[in-house]
Every structure is written in C-alpha cells, then in structure tokens.
Design a protein around this motif. Structure first.
Motif, PDB file in Angstrom:
ATOM      1  N   LYS A 205      -8.601  -7.210  -2.213  1.00 16.54           N
ATOM      2  CA  LYS A 205      -7.252  -7.534  -1.766  1.00 16.54           C
ATOM      3  C   LYS A 205      -6.909  -6.633  -0.588  1.00 16.54           C
ATOM      4  O   LYS A 205      -7.299  -5.456  -0.540  1.00 16.54           O
ATOM      5  N   PHE A 206      -6.155  -7.171   0.374  1.00 17.71           N
ATOM      6  CA  PHE A 206      -5.827  -6.355   1.541  1.00 17.71           C
ATOM      7  C   PHE A 206      -4.332  -6.465   1.861  1.00 17.71           C
ATOM      8  O   PHE A 206      -3.667  -7.461   1.553  1.00 17.71           O
ATOM      9  N   ILE A 207      -3.833  -5.427   2.484  1.00 18.98           N
ATOM     10  CA  ILE A 207      -2.437  -5.332   2.936  1.00 18.98           C
ATOM     11  C   ILE A 207      -2.462  -4.912   4.393  1.00 18.98           C
ATOM     12  O   ILE A 207      -3.066  -3.887   4.739  1.00 18.98           O
ATOM     13  N   THR A 208      -1.826  -5.683   5.238  1.00 19.34           N
ATOM     14  CA  THR A 208      -1.747  -5.339   6.663  1.00 19.34           C
ATOM     15  C   THR A 208      -0.510  -4.464   6.884  1.00 19.34           C
ATOM     16  O   THR A 208       0.617  -4.890   6.622  1.00 19.34           O
ATOM     17  N   VAL A 209      -0.729  -3.254   7.358  1.00 16.66           N
ATOM     18  CA  VAL A 209       0.380  -2.306   7.545  1.00 16.66           C
ATOM     19  C   VAL A 209       0.684  -2.043   9.011  1.00 16.66           C
ATOM     20  O   VAL A 209       1.705  -1.424   9.328  1.00 16.66           O
ATOM     21  N   GLY A 210      -0.171  -2.495   9.914  1.00 19.77           N
ATOM     22  CA  GLY A 210       0.083  -2.264  11.339  1.00 19.77           C
ATOM     23  C   GLY A 210      -1.146  -2.568  12.148  1.00 19.77           C
ATOM     24  O   GLY A 210      -2.139  -3.132  11.652  1.00 19.77           O
ATOM     25  N   GLU A 211      -1.074  -2.204  13.430  1.00 20.71           N
ATOM     26  CA  GLU A 211      -2.223  -2.435  14.297  1.00 20.71           C
ATOM     27  C   GLU A 211      -3.379  -1.513  13.911  1.00 20.71           C
ATOM     28  O   GLU A 211      -4.537  -1.916  13.952  1.00 20.71           O
ATOM     29  N   LYS A 212      -3.042  -0.262  13.530  1.00 18.07           N
ATOM     30  CA  LYS A 212      -4.040   0.681  13.048  1.00 18.07           C
ATOM     31  C   LYS A 212      -3.441   1.448  11.876  1.00 18.07           C
ATOM     32  O   LYS A 212      -2.234   1.689  11.827  1.00 18.07           O
ATOM     33  N   ALA A 213      -4.284   1.833  10.939  1.00 15.62           N
ATOM     34  CA  ALA A 213      -3.871   2.664   9.810  1.00 15.62           C
ATOM     35  C   ALA A 213      -4.648   3.966   9.876  1.00 15.62           C
ATOM     36  O   ALA A 213      -5.880   3.960   9.850  1.00 15.62           O
ATOM     37  N   TYR A 214      -3.916   5.092   9.990  1.00 15.40           N
ATOM     38  CA  TYR A 214      -4.561   6.374  10.186  1.00 15.40           C
ATOM     39  C   TYR A 214      -4.775   7.152   8.900  1.00 15.40           C
ATOM     40  O   TYR A 214      -5.707   7.948   8.802  1.00 15.40           O
ATOM     41  N   SER A 215      -3.903   6.942   7.902  1.00 15.61           N
ATOM     42  CA  SER A 215      -4.025   7.708   6.675  1.00 15.61           C
ATOM     43  C   SER A 215      -3.302   6.970   5.556  1.00 15.61           C
ATOM     44  O   SER A 215      -2.433   6.121   5.804  1.00 15.61           O
ATOM     45  N   LEU A 216      -3.662   7.291   4.292  1.00 15.91           N
ATOM     46  CA  LEU A 216      -2.997   6.708   3.130  1.00 15.91           C
ATOM     47  C   LEU A 216      -3.000   7.694   1.993  1.00 15.91           C
ATOM     48  O   LEU A 216      -3.816   8.640   1.951  1.00 15.91           O
ATOM     49  N   ALA A 217      -2.061   7.491   1.051  1.00 14.21           N
ATOM     50  CA  ALA A 217      -1.980   8.297  -0.161  1.00 14.21           C
ATOM     51  C   ALA A 217      -1.425   7.408  -1.271  1.00 14.21           C
ATOM     52  O   ALA A 217      -0.587   6.524  -1.024  1.00 14.21           O
ATOM     53  N   LEU A 218      -1.889   7.640  -2.504  1.00 11.98           N
ATOM     54  CA  LEU A 218      -1.524   6.777  -3.628  1.00 11.98           C
ATOM     55  C   LEU A 218      -1.173   7.651  -4.831  1.00 11.98           C
ATOM     56  O   LEU A 218      -1.943   8.527  -5.218  1.00 11.98           O
ATOM     57  N   LYS A 219       0.026   7.379  -5.378  1.00 19.10           N
ATOM     58  CA  LYS A 219       0.466   8.120  -6.548  1.00 19.10           C
ATOM     59  C   LYS A 219       1.570   7.329  -7.242  1.00 19.10           C
ATOM     60  O   LYS A 219       2.470   6.776  -6.588  1.00 19.10           O
ATOM     61  N   ASN A 220       1.500   7.270  -8.560  1.00 22.87           N
ATOM     62  CA  ASN A 220       2.545   6.608  -9.355  1.00 22.87           C
ATOM     63  C   ASN A 220       2.814   5.185  -8.873  1.00 22.87           C
ATOM     64  O   ASN A 220       3.972   4.762  -8.745  1.00 22.87           O
ATOM     65  N   ASN A 221       1.751   4.457  -8.575  1.00 22.25           N
ATOM     66  CA  ASN A 221       1.862   3.071  -8.116  1.00 22.25           C
ATOM     67  C   ASN A 221       2.678   2.939  -6.833  1.00 22.25           C
ATOM     68  O   ASN A 221       3.310   1.906  -6.591  1.00 22.25           O
ATOM     69  N   LYS A 222       2.693   3.986  -6.042  1.00 17.82           N
ATOM     70  CA  LYS A 222       3.330   3.976  -4.726  1.00 17.82           C
ATOM     71  C   LYS A 222       2.253   4.244  -3.681  1.00 17.82           C
ATOM     72  O   LYS A 222       1.545   5.271  -3.748  1.00 17.82           O
ATOM     73  N   LEU A 223       2.126   3.331  -2.734  1.00 16.81           N
ATOM     74  CA  LEU A 223       1.130   3.455  -1.674  1.00 16.81           C
ATOM     75  C   LEU A 223       1.838   3.813  -0.378  1.00 16.81           C
ATOM     76  O   LEU A 223       2.702   3.063   0.095  1.00 16.81           O
ATOM     77  N   VAL A 224       1.486   4.932   0.188  1.00 14.65           N
ATOM     78  CA  VAL A 224       2.086   5.418   1.439  1.00 14.65           C
ATOM     79  C   VAL A 224       1.017   5.380   2.522  1.00 14.65           C
ATOM     80  O   VAL A 224      -0.119   5.832   2.314  1.00 14.65           O
ATOM     81  N   THR A 225       1.379   4.829   3.678  1.00 19.65           N
ATOM     82  CA  THR A 225       0.434   4.698   4.797  1.00 19.65           C
ATOM     83  C   THR A 225       1.062   5.208   6.081  1.00 19.65           C
ATOM     84  O   THR A 225       2.284   5.119   6.280  1.00 19.65           O
ATOM     85  N   ALA A 226       0.226   5.746   6.962  1.00 17.49           N
ATOM     86  CA  ALA A 226       0.626   6.143   8.312  1.00 17.49           C
ATOM     87  C   ALA A 226      -0.022   5.174   9.289  1.00 17.49           C
ATOM     88  O   ALA A 226      -1.245   5.090   9.379  1.00 17.49           O
ATOM     89  N   SER A 227       0.812   4.428  10.008  1.00 19.90           N
ATOM     90  CA  SER A 227       0.303   3.377  10.889  1.00 19.90           C
ATOM     91  C   SER A 227       0.599   3.701  12.345  1.00 19.90           C
ATOM     92  O   SER A 227       1.275   4.691  12.671  1.00 19.90           O
ATOM     93  N   SER A 228       0.124   2.823  13.216  1.00 20.37           N
ATOM     94  CA  SER A 228       0.229   3.049  14.653  1.00 20.37           C
ATOM     95  C   SER A 228       1.624   2.776  15.203  1.00 20.37           C
ATOM     96  O   SER A 228       1.856   3.008  16.396  1.00 20.37           O
ATOM     97  N   ASN A 229       2.549   2.277  14.398  1.00 26.40           N
ATOM     98  CA  ASN A 229       3.906   2.037  14.892  1.00 26.40           C
ATOM     99  C   ASN A 229       4.801   3.257  14.677  1.00 26.40           C
ATOM    100  O   ASN A 229       6.034   3.130  14.629  1.00 26.40           O
ATOM    101  N   ASN A 230       4.195   4.439  14.549  1.00 19.88           N
ATOM    102  CA  ASN A 230       4.894   5.718  14.462  1.00 19.88           C
ATOM    103  C   ASN A 230       5.734   5.850  13.192  1.00 19.88           C
ATOM    104  O   ASN A 230       6.704   6.612  13.168  1.00 19.88           O
ATOM    105  N   THR A 231       5.405   5.116  12.144  1.00 21.30           N
ATOM    106  CA  THR A 231       6.168   5.171  10.904  1.00 21.30           C
ATOM    107  C   THR A 231       5.263   5.535   9.735  1.00 21.30           C
ATOM    108  O   THR A 231       4.043   5.388   9.792  1.00 21.30           O
ATOM    109  N   VAL A 232       5.901   6.008   8.675  1.00 27.77           N
ATOM    110  CA  VAL A 232       5.250   6.212   7.386  1.00 27.77           C
ATOM    111  C   VAL A 232       5.882   5.215   6.419  1.00 27.77           C
ATOM    112  O   VAL A 232       7.061   5.332   6.093  1.00 27.77           O
ATOM    113  N   GLN A 233       5.100   4.216   6.001  1.00 30.15           N
ATOM    114  CA  GLN A 233       5.614   3.141   5.176  1.00 30.15           C
ATOM    115  C   GLN A 233       5.211   3.346   3.717  1.00 30.15           C
ATOM    116  O   GLN A 233       4.263   4.064   3.408  1.00 30.15           O
TER     117      GLN A 233
END
Length: 1047
Positions: A49-77
């Motif tokens: 399964k895949f999730i598109t988070v932006g043009e590029k994804a630089y980093s991710l972290a997963l805890k307590n069923n929460k997925l945090v990503t750092a993408s190329s649009n200067n945001t942390v989603q």
C-alpha cells in the motif's frame, strides 16, 4: 550472532530512502525520492500500500498509529496508520525538513530543516511549538532523549548539539563532523540515536567509528569501531533492549556491536556496495531493515539479541580465538576511548557483566574502580567547561587545526582565524573566494570539477575567465589589474602565490612564486601596482604587480585580515591574547607612495562586546572601515586623530536573530552600505546569484527620534563622510584629465552638501533661539560660516534677543568670520550726519566715552547686503519665523536703527559731537527715502492665535508637566490647541489680529508726533545740537524699540 541477509528488492526511485517498523512489527514502512510512503507486510510483499505525501519524501516516523513525514513542500504532515488518511500539518519551514522523529511516548515530534532550525511540536496540539535556534547550517538529524528532557541534533556546520527542550537552550556542542553547505553534499547523514530505556548513552557516528557520550556529564566515554570498517558511518540504531547498536556506512557495511563489551558481533556487506541511508530494528530485536541510496530495501533476519546468550557467545569467541593477554586487541586502540576497560579488576576475565539494578559491586564498565582515572580526556569536571565559550569558539571562530575548541573554557583565549574579506568558508564545495567592487571570484570543488570562475561587474575591465584549480587555491583577490591566488603548502609542495596580470601589455601575463618551505600564505591583497602577502612566519611580503619582490617586514602577531586600496595597506593582527571572549586586535595602516609612511601604528582595533572581526575593507573613496560579528560598521575618522566612528548597525534591520548581512562594499558618496541579506545564515549561497541590498548609514547619537537629534546626526555624518576629500588632496595623487574632471564633480557635490548643511545649522539656530537656549545658540554659531553668523545676529535682533546678538558680535569666531570694518562709511541722515560708529585709521572709535565698541558687526550687516533690492520679498510676511530663514532687509533700515541707538546713547550721556568736517559729509550721497509702510511691517510679524493661546496657558502646561523640555512644552501646547473647537481657534485668531492692530495704531501716533517735532525744528538741522534730535521712528525696528525702552 549469525544472521541471514535477505536479497534486496526495489522500493522507490533512485535517491535518499528511509525505513521504519510499526509498533507491532507487522509492517515495514519506507519513503523515498518519488514522494510515496509504502507500507510492506513483509519483504516479499509485491503489492504494498502506498501514500503520496509530496513530490519528494525526505524522512518519516511512526508511533501510536500516527505517521509523520517530511516532504518537499516544506511541511511536516501527519497521516493515520495504516489507513493513510491525512490528519493535518504539524509545522512548516521556510525550506524542506530533513529529518523527523517521535519521542518515546509519541506525544511530541522533533523536526530539523535546511533553514538551520529545529522544532519540537506537540502532536495533540500543533500550535504548541518550540523552536531551537543556533545551528549555522542545515540540520542533518534529530533524536529525543528517552526521558524527554533533552534533544540532540547534528548539522552541516559540523556540530552535534544537545538542547534543553524546556529552556530551548544549548547544553553542549561538539565539533565532530566535517562541515558542508547542504545535506546533499554532506559526507555522512550523522543519524544520531539515544539509548532506549536507561537513556545512558548518546551514539554519534564520527567518521568510521561510533562515539558514545554519557547523559548528564556529557563526557565521551567510549568508541565503537571495527578494523574492517573503513568507510564513514552514515546511520546508527539501538536495539529495543538497548544492549546492541547497529550501524550502516557509506560503503555499504552493516555492523552490530554489543555495547557492554564493545565487540562487533555481526558484520554484513551490501550486495552492491551502495550507501546505507536507512536503518531500523524490529520491535522483537530479531530483524534489521535497511535501505540504500538507490531506493532498495533489504533485511537482516535471525538476529539474537538476548543479553545472556549474546554475552556468553561473545565470551566463548574471545576465549577461543585470542589468549587472555591479547584480549585488549579486540577493543579500540585509542587510549582516550579505553574508559570501559579501566574498571575491570581481572585482566584475564575479558567478559564484563552488564550492570543490574542493585549490584553495586559489579565490575561493569559503567562503574570504574575507585581511585582509577577515567580518562585523560575528561580530567576536568563538568563545571570546568563553559558552554557559552564552547559555542563562542565553534560558531564564531571555526575549527582550529592546533587547538581543540571543544575543550576551551571561558578564560582560555580562542583566537580568530585568518580570513579573506568577501569570501565564504573554505570547506564549502561551492563558495565565493572574493566579492568586491571589481568583480566576483567563485570556486567549484566537487566530484565533477575543481575550477575557479572570475566575473567582472564591468566587462570593459576584462572578460570573464574560467581557470582550472589544479593547485587547490583557497584564497583570492581581484583588482582592475590582476587576479591574485594562493594555495597552502603540503609536506611535499610549498605554498604558492599565483598572479594573473591581465592588464599587462606583455604576452606572458602570469607569474608564480614559491614561498619558503614551512611558510604558508594566510592573507593576501592587491593594491595599485603592487601585491602583499601575509604569511604564517609573521611576515608581510610586498611584490610589484609584475612579480618583483619589493618589501618585507615582520608583524607583531598572527595576521587576521589584510586589505589594500590604491597606495594604502591595512593590516589587522592579534596584538595580545584576549580574555572572557574578547579579541585583542591591533591595526596598522601603511601608505606606499613616493614617500612611504605608516599612518596607524598598531593601535587597538575596537570591537563590540564578545565579538570578532567579520569584514575589513576600504570605501570606494579610500577610507578604512570594518564590520564585526555583532553588525557594527565602523569607519576611520581622520579628522579626530585616526579614531574609529560607528556609522551603522546591520543587526537593527535584521528581522530574526539568525539573519545577517554579508557586506560586499561601502561608498561615501553616495552614502551606501552594499551587502547581501542572508536568511538564517552568515553567508550567502553561490547559486542562484544573491541580490545586493543597500542599507543607510546612521550614527548612534542620542535622541535621534527627535528633530534636533536627527539634524545633529545628519550634520555629524556629513562631516565624517567628507573627510576623504582633504585626505586625497593632501596625498597629492597624480590624476589624468578624466579623474580630475570627476574630482571637480565631487567637489561641486561637496559644496552643495555644505550649502544644505548651512541651512540645517540655520534651522538649528532658529529652533534654539525660539526655545530661549542662548548658550546653545552661541555654540551652534561657532560651527557657522561668515554669512550664516550674520544671518544669526540679524535673526537674534529681530527675535528681541539683543543680549544674544551682542554676544555673537563680540565672539572671537564672529570677528574672524566677518570681514573687517571699512574706514569710510556712508552717512545715514539727510543732513549729512556722520556715522557715529566710524572707525579711524588707527582702528579706534571716535566716541568720547572710551567704551569698547560692541556693535561693529552690525555695521557690516549692511555692507554684506548691498545687492539686495529695497522692495520685493522683503515686504512679505513670513508665517513661520521659526523654521524659515529671514528675508534680507533694506540697507537704510539697519543704518537708521544704528543711528537711533547711538543717538539715544549720546543724548543720555551728553557725549561730544561728531568732529568730522561737514565738507566730508556733504560729499556723501543722500540716503534714499524711508521705505513704505508695507515694507516696514517686515520686522513686526503678526502673532498667531496659537501664540496668544500659548502665552496665557503656558503656566498651566508647565504645572501639569514640570519635567518637560521647552520643545516638549510646545508640542504639548500644539496638541491641546488642536483639540479646541473650530470656533475657539477662530476666536483666538481674531484676538491676535486685534492685538496687532492696536499696536500698529500706537506706533503710527508715535510716528506722527515725531514728524511734527521734526518740522518745527527744521531750521536747526545745521546746528551742532541737531545730533540730539531723532529722525522718524521706524515702526519695524526692534533695535529702535530696544533703545527707547532703555531711557
């Protein structure tokens, strides 16, 4: 710990890729350069399964069923897991985030960014954020302390920093990494990791080793290494139990150490040797997932991380393979890293037991034996080091080859390293070697190319040049004649100085000089027809532009910076050790002309508190100036004994503490500070080409918010920025016609500035006179020229300040400013009366009183205004006498005023008659008839309604505000007067007109009486007693009124 390396599989497109496990260990989650987050149920999952988070994804972290990503649009989603539904944006940066991580409880997220900032955000409420500022380059990685008290971060500036999250402050900083300007150019990602559970150690990958730092004391206690590991360690990760540490290197090596024994219990190699950029342990500790820079995913399976089993296995291996006496060979050879071995009591027992809860007698490495020194590197306690000095030494002075800045306590001197003005740090792959008023020199040093580009602002000087940097030049200077380059020496090669003299008429435009062995170039500069080099041997070597050695002399200390302009050479060096974060710098200014001389002889260079020199140079007109790290710009003031005057502070215009301005040039005419704004950094990037901004100058005078303070600041700044004209003229430069024409143009501009300055001084005088500050008026008059002093005296007399007018006339400066009194003065009466203030050839007055003449300056007021007409603007009323200059008065008014004053005095004192023969007076032409009444109203300006209102309400205003100055009283009165209704203001205006009309009628009646008296005694004009009779009273003369009031 034997394990199985699974074959790698494609995961994402080529580029940086990261990996992690979910809390249960069921899923493997990856992100990559294609902007997708993929959720794998196993390595063999062909349809993740895949999730598109932006043009590029630089980093991710997963805890307590929460997925945090750092993408190329200067945001942390944040997304839900495993559904992948968007759950909002936690935070934003000005550029892309580089790394994100959760704390141990999953309540906070830390994110580092390329804009040099680290943010800590609450997951439940993203508005609760804490920003950690202090890095000077993009952030590489961040990691939470398991106890949630501290946070560690690594940056491209070469520092690993530990932060106190609550106080948002730095606890300690270690300069461990190689500096670079961007994450993409970093040799290592330096993924930090804190030991889970006990949070005892912080693991930091440094080159091919992993260094462990103890929490609390922040001492370096151990180093994990392997003889087979020769490449840089990129990422590290702790096992869930905290007893093992895995590391992935740039060369594709995978190593696992048992921390307690420092044994490398597992070694694996990437099947293709690609860089390992992602590493994660399975929650059970039996697997390690890893990713590489090609977007592939791999897995190590079958790891046994049980503490007892692994310890026994390691013990058996050590016993079989090595004898007891060679046990130390299994450990790192570095003596400073042998802290873990110093606690053992029996060298024949290589296996150490892990420390347990209450076992205080255990020989574990965490508990060294009493009386044993832990390490030579940590002899001092934690209180002997000052974190402020650590930050000062690293952030401001950079790394030093000879001295460890990290061990520099506060009293220790951290010298400023030599640098080239207009250049960016040498460790950058793309950097500015020089940016000045002539052009730009860029250096490109990467895997593809090592070259130098020279670009000229004016292409008429020379075309752009591309040079191959085969010698590894690190310093450069550029002038309109040549390009000067220098490289440091090595063990085999000497330091070289290379000059490209492109303005030479010769065909061979290049020359090179080898310095003596062991002597390196520290600073260089180009003057007009010469070049200078400062070396590590504390010497200055001067060459001609063609390569002839001209001069050599020694410096009192290590050079910091050196610049040249024309025939001037400015050198800054260390004159003495500094203390408490201060720099003790000296400065020398030399002039290489036909007559060589030293203008500044090693005087101290003033800097802001705990700052360092960041830029040194000359203005375009040749005045030395410099900038310190606190943004203070200072310029040499030649008129006050070669002192340094602050002219600007760039920090005042910065929007953030992390912002700065990179100075590239200063101009005195026009007054411009040319610099490049740097957002969150101290120097600009080479691409795209940065834009140059212009900052205004402002002297830090007192009360610059007031009108008086603003005028004083403009006046002082105008004087300071005009000093270069006198210096250039006194230096005797030979110039061609074009330069001479430009000089004349500059002189005309200076004259116009001085004319404007005279007007400002005149306004000063008016303002001070209005506020009854007569002593200040005299001080201002000392700065005025002849014409303006005359206007000041005239204004004082019209403003009924006769004592002030008298003081201005007898002041020494007034006598020098005004032309001497002529011996032949015109008579000012119809009957041929001689001037009572006539000066004889001996210079003495004819008055019998013998009193010194104090009104001689009033005689000259008329002679300086012969060209003014008798009508025209003089008859117009000035509505604002305080701010506008007064119009000139006709010649006869002043003369009649003087006659009335002298006549009155002669009448009261019974002085003798004028002894000058009547024949002489009859030869003089008659004075013109009196001016019309319209002209006579010039001196009697009507009062305004506001002035009437102020006279009656001044006492109440001063009673309400006793501490106000006179200017503030007037401002307060104007504010109150505006609050009146329109009818009340109109009534005050009518009262003002009525009062002026009544005064005018009284003066007319007095005039009529005087004319009648003159008619009755018209026959007695020839009588000698006619001197006691007065001509018609001039209603506009305040001096006349003053004379009659004295009776």
């Amino acid at each position: 710990m034997p394990c199985e390396r699974k074959p790698m599989r494609y995961g994402h497109s080529e580029g940086h890729t990261e990996v992690c496990f979910d809390d249960s260990g069921k899923f493997i989650v990856t992100c990559g350069n294609d902007g997708d987050v993929r959720i794998w149920e196993g390595l063999d999952d062909d349809d993740p399964k895949f999730i598109t988070v932006g043009e590029k994804a630089y980093s991710l972290a997963l805890k307590n069923n929460k997925l945090v990503t750092a993408s190329s649009n200067n945001t942390v989603q944040i997304h839900t897991f495993p559904d992948g539904d968007p759950d909002g944006i936690l935070t934003r940066f000005t550029t892309n985030a580089t790394h994100v991580t959760f704390n141990s409880s999953g309540s906070r997220v830390a994110a580092g960014s390329s804009d040099f900032m680290v943010k800590v955000v609450e997951v439940s409420d993203s508005s609760q954020q804490k920003t950690l500022r202090g890095h000077e380059a993009p952030v590489l990685s961040v990691t939470f302390d398991p106890k949630d008290d501290f946070l560690a971060s690594a940056s491209c500036d070469g520092n690993v920093v530990v932060w106190n999250i609550k106080e948002q402050s730095q606890l300690i900083s270690w300069p461990l990494l190689q500096k670079t300007n961007d994450v993409s150019n970093a040799k290592s990602l330096c993924r930090l990791a804190w030991q889970p559970g006990t949070a005892k150690f912080l693991a930091v990958p440094v080159e091919s080793k992993v260094q462990l730092y103890e929490r609390g004391s922040w001492d370096h206690v151990s180093t994990l290494s392997d003889d087979l590991l020769t490449q840089l360690v990129n990422v590290v990760a702790w096992s869930p139990c905290g007893q093992f540490l895995a590391a992935g290197s740039v060369g594709g090596s995978l190593n696992v150490w048992e921390v307690s024994s420092k044994l490398c219990v597992e070694r694996q190699k990437h099947e293709k040797g690609f860089t390992v950029c992602g590493l994660a342990w399975h929650p059970s500790g039996s697997q390690i997932a890893y990713t590489d820079t090609e977007g592939c995913l791999g897995l190590l399976d079958g790891l046994r991380t049980s503490t007892s089993n692994s310890t026994n296995t390691a013990s058996k291996q050590a016993t079989v393979t090595k004898p007891a006496k060679d046990y130390d060979a299994l450990f790192d050879d570095d003596d400073d890293d042998r802290v873990m071995d110093e606690g053992q009591s029996d060298t024949n027992s290589p296996v150490k037991k892990p420390i347990t809860g209450d076992d205080d007698d255990d020989d574990d490495f965490l508990m060294p034996a009493t009386g044993r020194v832990r390490s030579r590197a940590i002899l001092d306690d934690e209180n002997s080091l000052d974190t402020g000095s650590l930050k000062l030494g690293q952030e401001k002075f950079g790394d030093d080859d000879d001295t460890a800045v990290a061990s520099c306590p506060l009293p220790r001197w951290c010298p400023c390293k030599a640098f080239q003005p207009g250049s960016t740090p040498a460790h950058l792959t793309h950097r500015f070697m020089m940016w000045n008023s002539v052009g730009i020199v860029r250096d490109y040093n990467d895997e593809q190319d090592n070259a130098i580009d020279v670009e000229f602002h004016d292409t008429a000087v020379h075309h752009a040049m591309h040079l191959t940097n085969t010698l590894g030049h690190t310093m450069a200077d550029l002038s309109q004649e040549a390009v000067l380059l220098a490289c440091p020496g090595t063990d085999e090669l000497a330091s070289k100085l290379q000059c490209l003299h492109f303005s030479s008429w010769d065909t061979n435009k290049e020359w090179m000089v080898d310095l003596p062995q062991g002597e390196d170039v520290r600073a260089l500069c180009l003057g007009q027809g010469w070049a200078a080099v400062a070396t590590s041997a504390l010497m200055i070597r001067v060459f001609s532009i063609g390569g002839v050695q001209r001069e050599i002399f020694s410096l009192p200390g290590k050079v910091v910076c050196m610049v040249a302009h024309g025939e001037q050479l400015l050198i800054v060096y260390h004159r003495a050790p500094g203390f408490d974060g201060e720099q003790a710098l000296g400065v020398q200014l030399l002039q290489f002309g036909r007559r060589k001389r030293q203008l500044i002889h090693g005087e101290p260079l003033p800097l802001s508190h705990r700052s360092y020199l960041s830029w040194l140079g000359f203005t375009a007109e040749g005045t030395p100036c410099y900038v310190d790290s606190e943004g203070a710009v200072r310029m040499l003031n030649r008129s006050v004994g070669n002192t340094w005057t602050p002219v600007c502070n760039t920090r005042e215009t910065c929007k953030s503490k992390s912002d700065s301005y990179w100075v590239v040039g200063i101009h005195e005419n026009p007054q411009q500070l040319r610099c490049i704004p740097c957002k969150g950094s101290r120097y600009p990037p080479t691409l795209p080409r940065p834009a140059v901004a212009i900052l205004p100058f402002k002297l830090p005078l007192c009360q610059t918010s007031t009108e008086k303070g603003q005028m004083e600041e403009q006046y002082c700044r105008s004087l300071l920025f005009s000093n270069h004209f006198s210096f250039l003229s006194s230096s005797g430069y030979e110039i061609d016609e074009e330069a001479q024409s430009q000089s004349q143009k500059d002189q005309q501009e200076l004259l116009m500035k001085m004319f404007a300055l005279l007007f400002i001084l005149h306004v000063f005088f008016q303002l001070s006179c209005k506020l009854e500050r007569e002593f200040r008026c005299v001080e201002l008059a000392e700065l005025m020229t002849q014409k303006v002093v005359t206007l000041a005296i005239r204004y004082a007399s019209r403003s009924r300040r006769m004592d002030l007018a008298q003081r201005l006339s007898v002041n020494p400066f007034a006598k020098e400013a005004v032309s001497p009194v002529k011996t032949n003065l015109m008579p000012i009466t119809k009957g041929g009366r001689a001037n009572p203030f006539k000066v004889l050839g001996s210079g003495k007055p004819t008055s019998a009183s013998g009193q010194p003449r104090v009104t001689n300056i009033l005689d000259n007021m008329t002679t300086s205004r012969k060209s003014f007409p008798l009508s025209g603007p003089a008859g117009k009323q000035n509505k604002n006498p305080v701010l506008k200059p007064l119009a000139p008065r006709p010649k006869t008014k002043t003369q009649s005023t003087l006659l009335q004053m002298s006549g009155t005095k002669a009448s009261n004192k019974k002085t003798q008659q004028n002894t000058q023969p009547a024949a002489d007076t009859q030869k003089q032409p008659e004075a013109p008839p009196p001016a019309s009444p319209a002209d006579n109203t010039e001196n009697k300006r009507p009062k305004t309604g506001f002035q009437f209102w102020l006279e009656e309400n001044r006492k109440s205003i001063t009673a309400d505000n006793p501490d106000l100055e006179e200017t503030d009283v007037i401002k307060e009165a104007m504010g109150r007067f505006r609050k009146l209704s329109a009818e009340d203001r109109l009534s005050w205006t009518e009262r003002a007109k009525t009062g002026d009309a009544a005064d005018l009628k009284k003066r007319k009646r007095a005039e009529g009486g005087a004319e009648g008296a003159e008619t009755e005694k018209g026959q007695a004009e020839a009588d000698e007693n006619s001197a006691k009779k007065k001509k018609s009273l001039d209603p506009s003369s305040k001096l006349s009124a003053f004379a009659f009031n004295k009776k």
